[in-house]
Design a protein around this motif. Structure first.
Motif, short mmCIF file in Angstrom:
data_model
loop_
_atom_site.label_atom_id
_atom_site.label_comp_id
_atom_site.label_asym_id
_atom_site.label_seq_id
_atom_site.Cartn_x
_atom_site.Cartn_y
_atom_site.Cartn_z
N PHE A 265 0.90 27.15 -2.14
CA PHE A 265 1.39 25.90 -2.72
C PHE A 265 0.22 25.09 -3.26
N LYS A 266 0.37 24.52 -4.44
CA LYS A 266 -0.66 23.66 -5.02
C LYS A 266 -0.21 22.21 -4.93
N TYR A 267 -1.03 21.39 -4.29
CA TYR A 267 -0.70 20.00 -4.03
C TYR A 267 -1.52 19.10 -4.95
N GLU A 268 -0.85 18.35 -5.81
CA GLU A 268 -1.53 17.51 -6.81
C GLU A 268 -0.97 16.09 -6.79
N PRO A 269 -1.45 15.25 -5.88
CA PRO A 269 -0.94 13.87 -5.82
C PRO A 269 -1.36 13.06 -7.04
N LYS A 270 -0.38 12.44 -7.71
CA LYS A 270 -0.66 11.66 -8.92
C LYS A 270 0.13 10.36 -8.97
N VAL B 128 8.75 17.59 -2.70
CA VAL B 128 7.69 16.69 -3.16
C VAL B 128 8.32 15.39 -3.62
N PHE B 129 7.77 14.27 -3.17
CA PHE B 129 8.25 12.96 -3.65
C PHE B 129 7.06 12.05 -3.92
N PRO B 130 7.06 11.31 -5.02
CA PRO B 130 8.00 11.49 -6.13
C PRO B 130 7.82 12.86 -6.78
N SER B 131 8.80 13.29 -7.54
CA SER B 131 8.76 14.62 -8.14
C SER B 131 7.52 14.78 -9.01
N LEU B 132 6.88 15.96 -8.94
CA LEU B 132 5.68 16.21 -9.75
C LEU B 132 6.01 16.31 -11.24
N THR B 133 7.28 16.54 -11.56
CA THR B 133 7.67 16.65 -12.97
C THR B 133 8.28 15.37 -13.51
N ASP B 134 8.71 14.50 -12.62
CA ASP B 134 9.34 13.25 -13.05
C ASP B 134 9.06 12.19 -11.99
N TRP B 135 8.15 11.27 -12.30
CA TRP B 135 7.73 10.29 -11.30
C TRP B 135 8.81 9.28 -10.95
N MET C 23 0.85 -1.19 0.00
CA MET C 23 0.00 0.00 0.00
C MET C 23 0.89 1.24 0.00
N SER C 24 0.57 2.19 -0.86
CA SER C 24 1.34 3.42 -0.88
C SER C 24 0.80 4.36 0.17
N GLU C 25 1.55 5.41 0.44
CA GLU C 25 1.16 6.31 1.50
C GLU C 25 1.29 7.75 1.09
N GLY C 26 0.63 8.63 1.84
CA GLY C 26 0.84 10.06 1.67
C GLY C 26 1.59 10.56 2.88
N ALA C 27 2.49 11.46 2.69
CA ALA C 27 3.28 11.93 3.82
C ALA C 27 3.51 13.42 3.73
N LEU C 28 3.46 14.01 4.86
CA LEU C 28 3.85 15.41 4.99
C LEU C 28 4.95 15.44 6.01
N LEU D 172 6.39 16.51 0.94
CA LEU D 172 5.03 16.02 0.70
C LEU D 172 5.06 14.80 -0.20
N ASP D 173 4.40 13.74 0.23
CA ASP D 173 4.23 12.56 -0.59
C ASP D 173 3.10 12.80 -1.57
N ALA D 174 3.38 12.71 -2.85
CA ALA D 174 2.37 12.98 -3.88
C ALA D 174 1.86 11.70 -4.52
N SER D 175 1.88 10.59 -3.77
CA SER D 175 1.33 9.35 -4.31
C SER D 175 -0.19 9.42 -4.38
N SER D 176 -0.77 8.58 -5.24
CA SER D 176 -2.21 8.68 -5.54
C SER D 176 -3.10 8.38 -4.35
N SER D 177 -2.58 7.66 -3.33
CA SER D 177 -3.42 7.32 -2.19
C SER D 177 -3.83 8.54 -1.38
N MET D 178 -3.14 9.66 -1.57
CA MET D 178 -3.50 10.87 -0.84
C MET D 178 -4.43 11.78 -1.63
N ALA D 179 -4.86 11.35 -2.80
CA ALA D 179 -5.69 12.21 -3.66
C ALA D 179 -6.97 12.65 -2.95
N SER D 180 -7.57 11.77 -2.16
CA SER D 180 -8.82 12.10 -1.49
C SER D 180 -8.65 13.20 -0.45
#
Length: 215
Positions: A93-98, A69-76, A1-6, A24-32
């Motif tokens: 700051f704009k936070y976009e987990p993907k 931000v990890f992974p990088s928003l410009t290079d996953w 399971m992936s995680e979101g982290a601050l 900030l962890d930008a993995s998809s599990s934090m999208a919600s």
């Protein structure tokens, strides 16, 4: 399971240069929770800008802010992107987990190196908020590096949701009194808000008891 982290780091009042840094962890599990995480970070940005002015007037202390931000928003495939500057130079700051890759251990490892490269001295508080554990099983937790920094006066705080997150905190060498078990993401965000208030007081007082939670 992936995680979101601050992850946030702060130096204490004893130094002439203070830092507040968020990874900030930008993995998809934090999208919600993206909207709430973004609001929390922007609240922290606003707080640090106010404290930057207050600290400078009171003691001539310069307050710096780091955002990663990890992974990088410009290079996953990249573990961590990083920006570090005076707090007054930061806007919202704009936070976009993907991303799906979640290099938690690697981000902590590289985050410590980034601060060392900036020649940060004195106490540092390294905050991690995560809804899971590290997904890159090939990367060894930088426990020895964390313990070495604790010996230098750094404080690591881990707010985690679920057993995987708390296992990751233990693997990183974070002391039990600095681990907070959240029942769900709502509790995790609430704990982050509480810690932001504690950080504000800590920047003024240097009282490290504000950064312990039992355990």
């Amino acid at each position: 399971m992936s995680e979101g982290a601050l992850i946030s780091l702060e130096t204490k009042k004893a130094s002439k240069v203070k830092s507040v840094c968020c990874l900030l962890d930008a993995s998809s599990s934090m999208a919600s929770e993206a909207e709430k995480v973004q609001a929390g970070v922007n609240s922290l940005l606003a707080m640090t800008q106010l404290e930057a002015m207050r600290l400078w007037r009171r003691a001539g202390i310069e307050l710096y802010l780091g955002l990663g931000v990890f992974p990088s928003l410009t290079d996953w495939n990249a573990a961590l992107s990083w920006n570090y500057d005076l707090a007054k130079n930061y806007q919202t700051f704009k936070y976009e987990p993907k991303g799906f890759h979640t290099p938690l251990y690697e981000a902590v490892d590289k985050g410590i190196d980034k601060l060392d490269a900036c020649h940060i001295k004195g106490d540092v508080v390294f905050e991690i908020i995560s809804d899971g554990g590290n997904t890159n099983s090939a990367y060894i937790p930088p426990k020895e590096k964390v313990l070495a920094k604790i010996a230098e006066g750094w404080t690591f705080i881990f707010i985690g949701e679920g057993i995987d997150a708390l296992n990751a905190a233990e693997a990183l060498g974070i002391p039990a009194q600095c681990r907070i078990a959240a029942a769900d993401k709502a509790a995790m965000i609430a704990a982050q808000k509480d810690l932001t208030k504690r950080v504000q007081k800590y920047l003024i007082t240097g009282d490290k008891l504000l950064l312990t939670f039992g355990g």
